[in-house]
Design an enzyme around this catalytic site. Structure first.
Site, PDB file in Angstrom:
ATOM      1  N   GLY A 146       0.745  -1.173   0.092  1.00  0.00           N
ATOM      2  CA  GLY A 146       0.315   0.124   0.086  1.00  0.00           C
ATOM      3  C   GLY A 146       0.932   1.134   0.039  1.00  0.00           C
ATOM      4  O   GLY A 146       1.882   1.069   0.447  1.00  0.00           O
TER       5      GLY A 146
ATOM      6  N   GLN B  78       3.265  10.152   1.264  1.00  0.00           N
ATOM      7  CA  GLN B  78       4.416   9.183   1.439  1.00  0.00           C
ATOM      8  C   GLN B  78       5.414   9.362   0.190  1.00  0.00           C
ATOM      9  O   GLN B  78       6.695   9.285   0.253  1.00  0.00           O
ATOM     10  CB  GLN B  78       4.140   7.682   1.639  1.00  0.00           C
ATOM     11  CG  GLN B  78       3.643   7.191   2.748  1.00  0.00           C
ATOM     12  CD  GLN B  78       3.494   5.749   2.828  1.00  0.00           C
ATOM     13  OE1 GLN B  78       2.495   5.376   2.273  1.00  0.00           O
ATOM     14  NE2 GLN B  78       4.566   4.870   3.457  1.00  0.00           N
TER      15      GLN B  78
ATOM     16  N   CYS C 271       5.987  -0.273   7.404  1.00  0.00           N
ATOM     17  CA  CYS C 271       5.601   1.003   6.678  1.00  0.00           C
ATOM     18  C   CYS C 271       6.951   1.319   5.931  1.00  0.00           C
ATOM     19  O   CYS C 271       7.894   1.284   6.457  1.00  0.00           O
ATOM     20  CB  CYS C 271       5.306   2.110   7.802  1.00  0.00           C
ATOM     21  SG  CYS C 271       4.690   3.589   6.735  1.00  0.00           S
ATOM     22  N   LEU C 272       6.772   1.638   4.724  1.00  0.00           N
ATOM     23  CA  LEU C 272       7.573   1.998   3.902  1.00  0.00           C
ATOM     24  C   LEU C 272       8.440   3.210   4.340  1.00  0.00           C
ATOM     25  O   LEU C 272       9.694   3.790   4.001  1.00  0.00           O
ATOM     26  CB  LEU C 272       7.137   2.192   2.578  1.00  0.00           C
ATOM     27  CG  LEU C 272       6.924   0.931   1.625  1.00  0.00           C
ATOM     28  CD1 LEU C 272       6.002   1.263   0.199  1.00  0.00           C
ATOM     29  CD2 LEU C 272       7.752  -0.116   1.593  1.00  0.00           C
TER      30      LEU C 272
ATOM     31  N   HIS D  16      -4.442   1.415   7.613  1.00  0.00           N
ATOM     32  CA  HIS D  16      -2.876   1.947   7.897  1.00  0.00           C
ATOM     33  C   HIS D  16      -2.683   3.041   6.935  1.00  0.00           C
ATOM     34  O   HIS D  16      -2.199   4.213   7.376  1.00  0.00           O
ATOM     35  CB  HIS D  16      -2.006   0.653   7.577  1.00  0.00           C
ATOM     36  CG  HIS D  16      -0.495   1.077   7.558  1.00  0.00           C
ATOM     37  ND1 HIS D  16       0.385   0.575   8.157  1.00  0.00           N
ATOM     38  CD2 HIS D  16       0.108   1.993   6.537  1.00  0.00           C
ATOM     39  CE1 HIS D  16       1.725   1.226   7.996  1.00  0.00           C
ATOM     40  NE2 HIS D  16       1.246   1.877   6.900  1.00  0.00           N
ATOM     41  N   GLU D  17      -3.342   2.921   5.745  1.00  0.00           N
ATOM     42  CA  GLU D  17      -2.960   3.841   4.845  1.00  0.00           C
ATOM     43  C   GLU D  17      -3.835   5.222   5.180  1.00  0.00           C
ATOM     44  O   GLU D  17      -3.598   6.256   4.799  1.00  0.00           O
ATOM     45  CB  GLU D  17      -3.298   3.413   3.238  1.00  0.00           C
ATOM     46  CG  GLU D  17      -2.760   2.328   2.814  1.00  0.00           C
ATOM     47  CD  GLU D  17      -1.448   2.151   2.990  1.00  0.00           C
ATOM     48  OE1 GLU D  17      -0.957   3.458   2.983  1.00  0.00           O
ATOM     49  OE2 GLU D  17      -0.622   1.278   2.991  1.00  0.00           O
TER      50      GLU D  17
ATOM     51  N   HIS E 253      -2.152   7.536   7.388  1.00  0.00           N
ATOM     52  CA  HIS E 253      -1.437   8.384   6.667  1.00  0.00           C
ATOM     53  C   HIS E 253      -1.995   9.626   6.279  1.00  0.00           C
ATOM     54  O   HIS E 253      -1.419  10.703   6.395  1.00  0.00           O
ATOM     55  CB  HIS E 253      -0.740   7.594   5.417  1.00  0.00           C
ATOM     56  CG  HIS E 253       0.516   6.654   5.644  1.00  0.00           C
ATOM     57  ND1 HIS E 253       1.584   7.358   6.382  1.00  0.00           N
ATOM     58  CD2 HIS E 253       0.560   5.292   5.319  1.00  0.00           C
ATOM     59  CE1 HIS E 253       2.396   6.269   6.514  1.00  0.00           C
ATOM     60  NE2 HIS E 253       1.688   5.057   5.824  1.00  0.00           N
TER      61      HIS E 253
HETATM   62  O1  GNR Z   1       3.935  -2.641   2.594  1.00  0.00           O
HETATM   63  C1  GNR Z   1       3.283  -2.574   3.516  1.00  0.00           C
HETATM   64  N1  GNR Z   1       3.111  -3.677   4.247  1.00  0.00           N
HETATM   65  C2  GNR Z   1       2.184  -3.616   5.645  1.00  0.00           C
HETATM   66  C3  GNR Z   1       2.021  -4.629   6.286  1.00  0.00           C
HETATM   67  C4  GNR Z   1       1.168  -4.600   7.345  1.00  0.00           C
HETATM   68  C5  GNR Z   1       0.356  -3.588   7.326  1.00  0.00           C
HETATM   69  C6  GNR Z   1       0.492  -2.420   6.603  1.00  0.00           C
HETATM   70  C7  GNR Z   1       1.502  -2.640   5.642  1.00  0.00           C
HETATM   71  S1  GNR Z   1       1.357  -1.212   4.694  1.00  0.00           S
HETATM   72  C8  GNR Z   1       2.941  -0.987   4.023  1.00  0.00           C
HETATM   73  C9  GNR Z   1       3.322   0.039   3.099  1.00  0.00           C
HETATM   74  C10 GNR Z   1       3.077   1.138   3.722  1.00  0.00           C
HETATM   75  O2  GNR Z   1       3.636   1.744   4.199  1.00  0.00           O
HETATM   76  N2  GNR Z   1       1.827   1.990   3.425  1.00  0.00           N
HETATM   77  O3  GNR Z   1       1.570   3.158   3.950  1.00  0.00           O
HETATM   78 NI    NI Z   2       2.812   3.085   5.718  1.00  0.00          NI
END
Ligand code: GNR
Ligand code: NI
Length: 172
Positions: A46, A51, A94-95, A136-137, A140
């Site tokens: 995601g 980001q 998270c990236l 999660h997204e 952000h």
């Molecule tokens: O790549 C991602 N893996 C992930 C694993 C578990 C819960 C959420 C994520 S999102 C993350 C990519 C990211 O940072 N998205 O904002």
């Molecule tokens: Ni993230």
């Protein structure tokens, strides 16, 4: 399409609240293309626009396991309509918080209303990894990172580690 640079903690941009998109036009579609490229390149599932430094309420996602069967998803102006009171725990990464992982509890299911790549209104019921990833997204978009759910001590240790990494690299 182009791969853009992913912003990492600590960086104030990641704390910015993203703005709703008025119309899903070619500029937004180009952004979504770039976001997907950037996400695949970084092996993420995601990515939120902030980001890559764009404060718009846009998310791309692909939670498919098979690399040869891509299932890109696009969410513009997503709104959570319903959250299940039951929580589920996933190990999240998270990236924008590279190489850090933690178990996070979130509502196990949710309903999300959004505009798709073509600006068409959609409503989906999400569970499992999809529900976790959408939440999660969407965090952000509000300037929230998964490390914000950890204790102050754990969070500050992670931020300290990441800022050290930054000062040791040539990154500005
Ligand atoms: O790549 C991602 N893996 C992930 C694993 C578990 C819960 C959420 C994520 S999102 C993350 C990519 C990211 O940072 N998205 O904002
Ligand atoms: Ni993230």
């Amino acid at each position: 399409m182009a791969i853009r640079t992913i912003i990492t903690e600590p960086n104030k941009l990641l704390r910015q609240i993203s703005k709703p998109v008025a119309v899903v036009g070619s500029e937004e579609q180009k952004l979504m293309d770039d976001m997907l490229d950037t996400m695949y390149d970084a092996n993420g599932i995601g990515l939120a626009a902030i980001q890559i430094g764009v404060p718009k309420r846009i998310i791309v996602m692909d939670i498919s396991k098979d690399e040869n069967k891509k299932e890109p998803r696009y969410f513009v102006n997503p709104i959570i309509k319903n959250k299940d009171p039951l929580k589920a725990t996933y190990e999240e990464g998270c990236l924008s918080v590279p190489n850090q992982f933690a178990e996070i509890d979130r509502p196990s299911k949710c309903e999300v209303e959004y505009l798709d790549y073509d600006g068409k209104k959609q409503l989906i019921k999400a569970d499992g990894l999809l529900a976790t990833c959408i939440q999660h997204e969407m965090d952000h978009l509000e300037g929230i990172l998964f490390i914000d759910y950890l204790s102050k001590l754990k969070r500050s240790m992670i931020i300290k580690k990441l800022s050290k990494l930054k000062s040791n690299s040539a990154e500005v």
